[in-house]
Each structure stands twice: as C-alpha cells, then as structure tokens.
Design a protein around this motif. Structure first.
Motif, PDB file in Angstrom:
ATOM      1  N   GLY A   1      44.539  44.998  38.814  1.00 60.92           N
ATOM      2  CA  GLY A   1      43.372  45.012  37.572  1.00 60.92           C
ATOM      3  C   GLY A   1      43.081  47.166  37.748  1.00 60.92           C
ATOM      4  N   LEU A   2      42.578  47.383  36.860  1.00 61.79           N
ATOM      5  CA  LEU A   2      41.872  48.447  36.275  1.00 61.79           C
ATOM      6  C   LEU A   2      40.757  48.645  37.303  1.00 61.79           C
ATOM      7  N   ASN A   3      39.842  49.708  37.849  1.00 64.35           N
ATOM      8  CA  ASN A   3      38.518  49.845  37.947  1.00 64.35           C
ATOM      9  C   ASN A   3      37.301  49.110  37.136  1.00 64.35           C
ATOM     10  N   HIS A   4      36.808  48.054  37.991  1.00 64.88           N
ATOM     11  CA  HIS A   4      35.822  47.165  36.948  1.00 64.88           C
ATOM     12  C   HIS A   4      36.673  46.226  36.321  1.00 64.88           C
ATOM     13  N   PHE A   5      37.651  45.981  36.644  1.00 62.90           N
ATOM     14  CA  PHE A   5      38.514  45.013  35.614  1.00 62.90           C
ATOM     15  C   PHE A   5      39.435  44.452  36.377  1.00 62.90           C
ATOM     16  N   GLY A   6      39.288  43.541  37.449  1.00 56.77           N
ATOM     17  CA  GLY A   6      40.315  43.241  38.730  1.00 56.77           C
ATOM     18  C   GLY A   6      40.304  41.762  38.447  1.00 56.77           C
ATOM     19  N   TRP A   7      41.064  41.380  39.504  1.00 56.50           N
ATOM     20  CA  TRP A   7      41.231  39.855  40.224  1.00 56.50           C
ATOM     21  C   TRP A   7      42.097  40.103  41.130  1.00 56.50           C
ATOM     22  N   TRP A   8      41.345  39.236  42.142  1.00 57.19           N
ATOM     23  CA  TRP A   8      42.290  38.131  43.333  1.00 57.19           C
ATOM     24  C   TRP A   8      42.919  38.027  42.985  1.00 57.19           C
ATOM     25  N   HIS A   9      44.038  37.608  44.194  1.00 62.98           N
ATOM     26  CA  HIS A   9      45.292  36.574  43.425  1.00 62.98           C
ATOM     27  C   HIS A   9      45.626  35.844  44.819  1.00 62.98           C
ATOM     28  N   LYS A  10      45.540  36.099  45.648  1.00 65.28           N
ATOM     29  CA  LYS A  10      45.848  35.969  47.293  1.00 65.28           C
ATOM     30  C   LYS A  10      44.950  36.267  48.150  1.00 65.28           C
ATOM     31  N   ILE A  11      44.227  36.066  48.875  1.00 67.56           N
ATOM     32  CA  ILE A  11      43.160  35.734  50.147  1.00 67.56           C
ATOM     33  C   ILE A  11      43.454  35.161  50.831  1.00 67.56           C
ATOM     34  N   TYR A  12      43.745  35.383  52.172  1.00 65.56           N
ATOM     35  CA  TYR A  12      44.216  34.613  53.774  1.00 65.56           C
ATOM     36  C   TYR A  12      43.236  35.176  55.047  1.00 65.56           C
ATOM     37  N   ASP A  13      42.981  34.825  55.421  1.00 67.58           N
ATOM     38  CA  ASP A  13      42.489  34.715  57.231  1.00 67.58           C
ATOM     39  C   ASP A  13      43.292  35.679  57.893  1.00 67.58           C
ATOM     40  N   LYS A  14      42.826  36.084  59.046  1.00 68.52           N
ATOM     41  CA  LYS A  14      44.167  36.854  60.289  1.00 68.52           C
ATOM     42  C   LYS A  14      45.336  36.348  60.510  1.00 68.52           C
ATOM     43  N   GLU A  15      44.821  35.054  60.028  1.00 70.00           N
ATOM     44  CA  GLU A  15      45.603  34.133  61.143  1.00 70.00           C
ATOM     45  C   GLU A  15      46.996  32.928  59.591  1.00 70.00           C
TER      46      GLU A  15
ATOM     47  N   THR B   1      24.714  38.764  37.079  1.00 72.05           N
ATOM     48  CA  THR B   1      25.943  38.841  37.015  1.00 72.05           C
ATOM     49  C   THR B   1      26.996  37.865  37.948  1.00 72.05           C
ATOM     50  N   PHE B   2      25.933  38.138  39.113  1.00 75.96           N
ATOM     51  CA  PHE B   2      26.781  37.234  40.160  1.00 75.96           C
ATOM     52  C   PHE B   2      27.220  35.869  40.046  1.00 75.96           C
ATOM     53  N   ARG B   3      25.863  35.154  39.159  1.00 74.19           N
ATOM     54  CA  ARG B   3      25.877  33.599  38.865  1.00 74.19           C
ATOM     55  C   ARG B   3      26.711  33.554  37.659  1.00 74.19           C
ATOM     56  N   LYS B   4      27.087  34.458  36.642  1.00 76.16           N
ATOM     57  CA  LYS B   4      27.838  34.258  35.676  1.00 76.16           C
ATOM     58  C   LYS B   4      29.742  34.537  35.831  1.00 76.16           C
ATOM     59  N   ALA B   5      29.473  34.795  37.344  1.00 74.49           N
ATOM     60  CA  ALA B   5      30.872  34.794  37.423  1.00 74.49           C
ATOM     61  C   ALA B   5      31.398  33.634  37.579  1.00 74.49           C
ATOM     62  N   LYS B   6      30.586  32.594  37.613  1.00 74.15           N
ATOM     63  CA  LYS B   6      31.201  31.361  37.704  1.00 74.15           C
ATOM     64  C   LYS B   6      32.145  30.964  36.134  1.00 74.15           C
ATOM     65  N   ASP B   7      32.037  31.401  35.285  1.00 76.20           N
ATOM     66  CA  ASP B   7      31.849  31.300  33.465  1.00 76.20           C
ATOM     67  C   ASP B   7      33.332  31.946  33.545  1.00 76.20           C
ATOM     68  N   VAL B   8      32.790  33.563  34.273  1.00 76.60           N
ATOM     69  CA  VAL B   8      34.123  34.500  34.341  1.00 76.60           C
ATOM     70  C   VAL B   8      35.031  33.857  34.634  1.00 76.60           C
ATOM     71  N   PHE B   9      35.235  32.865  36.152  1.00 78.38           N
ATOM     72  CA  PHE B   9      36.519  32.522  36.309  1.00 78.38           C
ATOM     73  C   PHE B   9      37.209  31.288  36.528  1.00 78.38           C
ATOM     74  N   ALA B  10      36.069  30.533  35.030  1.00 78.44           N
ATOM     75  CA  ALA B  10      36.121  29.231  34.410  1.00 78.44           C
ATOM     76  C   ALA B  10      37.497  29.149  33.181  1.00 78.44           C
ATOM     77  N   VAL B  11      37.370  30.768  33.204  1.00 78.93           N
ATOM     78  CA  VAL B  11      38.372  31.115  32.303  1.00 78.93           C
ATOM     79  C   VAL B  11      40.071  31.579  32.960  1.00 78.93           C
ATOM     80  N   ASP B  12      40.033  32.037  33.988  1.00 84.45           N
ATOM     81  CA  ASP B  12      41.264  31.723  34.660  1.00 84.45           C
ATOM     82  C   ASP B  12      40.758  31.397  35.790  1.00 84.45           C
ATOM     83  N   PRO B  13      40.978  30.147  36.263  1.00 85.10           N
ATOM     84  CA  PRO B  13      40.599  29.383  37.811  1.00 85.10           C
ATOM     85  C   PRO B  13      41.787  29.528  38.568  1.00 85.10           C
ATOM     86  N   THR B  14      43.171  30.577  38.186  1.00 85.41           N
ATOM     87  CA  THR B  14      43.996  30.884  39.095  1.00 85.41           C
ATOM     88  C   THR B  14      43.828  31.913  39.962  1.00 85.41           C
ATOM     89  N   THR B  15      42.814  32.906  39.703  1.00 82.95           N
ATOM     90  CA  THR B  15      42.948  34.475  39.709  1.00 82.95           C
ATOM     91  C   THR B  15      41.245  34.345  40.717  1.00 82.95           C
TER      92      THR B  15
END
Length: 442
Positions: A197-211, A246-260
């Motif tokens: 993304g850009l700063n304050h404008f990005g998405w996590w698309h993969k998250i793994y633990d160390k295993e 803002t932290f609560r509203k992330a639920k609605d932001v996520f709904a627009v693209d639930p793959t990230t």
C-alpha cells in the motif's frame, strides 16, 4: 561495545519524553552515549528537556544529555537523527481539521485536504533536517516518523534521493500488536506478514506464525465481528474516543474486501460521509489532544522541574515506540530485520507505478534496505492507490513549483473531496491559514 549518539528532532514534542525513556529501557541492545534534543521552539523544548534532564541525571547519569536550538550543536557527532516534527504544531492541525469540515469534507491530519495542508508545511522542515545532518554528521542515518509520512517520503525521494533517510510509520506496528493478541501471540514479532500500500493506505494479504501456520482466517474472523476493537488495551497514544471508533469501524472497512486486512485509516476514504457525520466541526481531534495529552505532559514536566526530582512522576517509556530502536539496531548491527518501510516501489508491487513511495516489508541492514516483492495487487486496491499516489505526487510538485493549479488538482483528486469547486474553496481558505508556512503559490 559501541555506544551511539542520537538527536531527537522535535525535542519539544509531548511524545519526546516517552521516546527518551524507551531509548533508556532498550539500552541493553542499543547502548547510548549521548542524547540531544533539537527544536526550533526554544520555550516549548525548554520545559520538556529540563524535566528529561532531571530524569536522566537520576536514572542514567552515564548518558550525556543536552538540548539546543542550534543546528550545528545538535547535528554534530551523531549516529542517528530520530525525527518527529510537527510544523505549525497543534494550532495548525486544528485548522487542517476544521477548514475541510466547514465544507462537509473529512477533516483529518494525514488524509484528504488536512493531510495535503500538513504535507505542504512539513516538506521544508524535513529537508532542512536532512541538510543539517549531511553537513554536520554525513555518516548519520535519519529515521523519520514525522507525518504525513506519505507526502514527506515522496518529497525526500524527489529532493534528496541519495540521502540516508528511512521513512517509517507506527500505525502498522500498533495494528500488528492487536492482530497478534487476537491469535494469542505475545508480540507482533512472532508473526510473518506481507503487506502492500501507501502510508495510511494499505492492506495485509498474508500473515503466518513462525511455524508457517496461516493466521489470516482467525484474524479475519475477529475483524469481521469487532474490527480491531477489543484486541488489546489501547496504547497511550490511542485511548481517546475517536480512536476507539476508528478501531471499531475497521469491521466495515474489512467488509469491502474480506480477502485482506485493512489499515484503519482507510475508514476516511471508504466512509467519508460517516466520518463527517460523526465529527464535531467545533471540537476535533486536535482539540482532544490539546485538552488532554498536551496539558497532562506539560503539567508533569513542570512538576518535575519545580520539585527538582523525577521520582514518583508518572513518566512512562513509550514501549509502543520500540520499533524505532528495532530500525536503529538493524542499521547499526546489520540484523537484517524485516520491517515495513516507505520506499520507492521499483517493481516490488509488480503492476504499480515504479516511482511511487509504497509501504512494504523490507529487510533492513547496515547498508539500508532490500525490498520484499509483493507481486501483483488486485484491481480494487490498485485503482485506489493510483488515485492516492497522484494526490501525493501533485502535492510535492505544487511545493517544488509553487503551483496553485497542482495543489488544486491534488485536492480535487482526493477521494474524500466531492468536486473541484469544493476543493478550490478549501484550498483558498488553506492558503490564507498557512501564510508563512507554505511557499507562495501562483
């Protein structure tokens, strides 16, 4: 063991005591011989610095401490510049937020017209700091976490492309701590993330633990139900009601693209009508900070100075800011740590502007950083980012060229602004408010 000399640029900031204490707490891995504070506001810095001086004498007498408004004194014999400046202080932030709201547009310090206005003030200040560093300590590195990071990073790349500066933001760090908590990990450092993304404008698309276990399904489930709320006790920086929302509203932001998993700031771009509706044009985030954080920190500092001791004072290290030491250690000790930095894209996001300053994971060592390729990104994110990166580039070009039209175009392109006529009204008010801070526009 080598010990390091640091100048904190923005010595009068209310965040500076927490950063200074954090540096002391982390001295087992990043030993310090000297800390200097530098600010161009002598009166403001005096209060913060005198209180810290008392604390240092009582708790770390071996560390040489000083503060100054003289660039030569500040930037001579240093290894790192830690920069967190706010040109115009909170009085100008208040205008950044309130002027757009007058026209029914999002008023926020890094997003939309407010972020553009703040960027126009910040460019000159950051360039000045780079030039001081290169004149007096040419081998030093600048770790910049001044906002608005996206515009500042674009400007430093355009104006000082060969300088030893790394631009970094704390927001992904904060969100990653929350995500680690969601899945029962002790720290974000137990996760391996991929992000674009850009700063304050990005998405996590993969998250793994160390295993190598995929953590995305569990994190997505939490975010879909709660956003980032309830994941962890909010850090000192983010306890106010506006952050909780803002932290609560992330639920609605996520709904627009639930793959990230989205950065929280996307709330302002996806739901500007909601933001404006829930904003008080008479009392914005700047007022919150001035009424609470500013008063509290200065009160504590004045009490320390009056008593002549920091014993019993509620001074706390900003543990949340330890990412700055992670970055310094990576450079100083060649640790090859993986961190999110704001860097020229140069092919890391395959189907995106190679000159854009993107926020992506990088491997950091003594010679700087190596980008980690994120591959191709989806059309939805790409379209949003193309629009936003154009805003950032036009803003920097407006500053360099003194161009009224480019700044008008930047504001018109911003996703939160409904029309060119509204953009012009906001711009004209902003020009008036920023006299003495912006270059003259023609």
């Amino acid at each position: 063991m080598k010990k390091y000399s640091i100048v904190v640029a923005g010595g009068g900031s209310t965040f500076t005591p927490g950063i200074a204490l954090m540096l002391l707490e982390q001295s087992h891995r990043f030993p310090i011989r000297k800390i200097k504070f530098y600010d161009n506001d002598e009166k403001r810095q005096e209060v913060i610095a005198k209180a810290c001086e008392i604390y240092f004498k009582e708790n770390a007498p071996e560390v040489e401490f000083s503060y100054t408004t003289d660039p030569k004194e500040a930037f001579t014999d240093i290894d790192f510049v830690m920069a967190h400046i706010r040109v115009g202080k909170y009085e100008m932030r208040e205008k950044d937020e309130k002027i757009p709201l007058k026209y029914g547009v999002v008023g926020q310090e890094t997003c939309g017209p407010g972020g553009i206005a703040y960027g126009m003030r910040s460019i000159g200040g950051i360039i000045e700091l780079i030039d001081y560093m290169e004149e007096y300590s040419p081998n030093a590195w600048m770790l910049n976490y001044s906002n608005p990071a996206a515009i500042v990073a674009e400007a430093t790349q355009r104006l000082r492309p060969d300088s030893k500066i790394l631009n970094i933001c704390d927001m992904p760090v904060d969100i990653e701590e929350k995500m680690a908590n969601m899945v029962g990990l002790k720290s974000r450092k137990e996760m391996d993330v991929q992000y674009y993304g850009l700063n304050h404008f990005g998405w996590w698309h993969k998250i793994y633990d160390k295993e190598g276990n995929d953590l995305m399904p569990e994190i997505k489930k939490h975010v879909a139900e709660n956003g980032f709320a309830g994941a962890i006790s909010e850090t000192n920086q983010h306890v106010e009601a506006s952050w909780v929302d803002t932290f609560r509203k992330a639920k609605d932001v996520f709904a627009v693209d639930p793959t990230t998993i989205p950065n929280t700031y996307l709330k302002y771009y996806f739901f500007p009508d909601y933001v404006v509706e829930h904003s008080n044009p008479e009392y914005t985030r700047a007022n919150e900070v001035m009424e609470h954080r500013e008063k509290n920190i200065f009160k504590v500092c004045n009490e320390i100075i009056e008593k002549g001791t920091a014993e019993g004072a509620p001074f706390e290290a900003d543990a949340h800011a330890s990412y700055i030491v992670d970055l310094a250690c990576a450079i100083a000790k060649n640790t090859k740590e993986k961190m999110l930095l704001i860097v020229p894209n140069d092919g890391a996001i395959v189907n995106f502007d190679s000159t854009a300053m993107v926020e992506i994971p990088c491997i950091v060592g003594s010679n700087g950083y190596e980008r980690i390729v994120q591959g191709e990104i989806p059309r939805f994110q790409k379209g949003l980012m193309e629009q936003q990166v154009a805003v950032e580039k036009l803003t920097v070009e407006a500053w360099i060229e003194g161009s009224y039209y480019k700044l008008w175009q930047a504001m018109t392109l911003s996703k939160v602004v409904p029309s060119a006529s509204v953009a012009k009204s906001i711009l004209d008010d902003m020009i008036e408010a920023n006299k003495g801070y912006w270059p003259e526009l023609k």
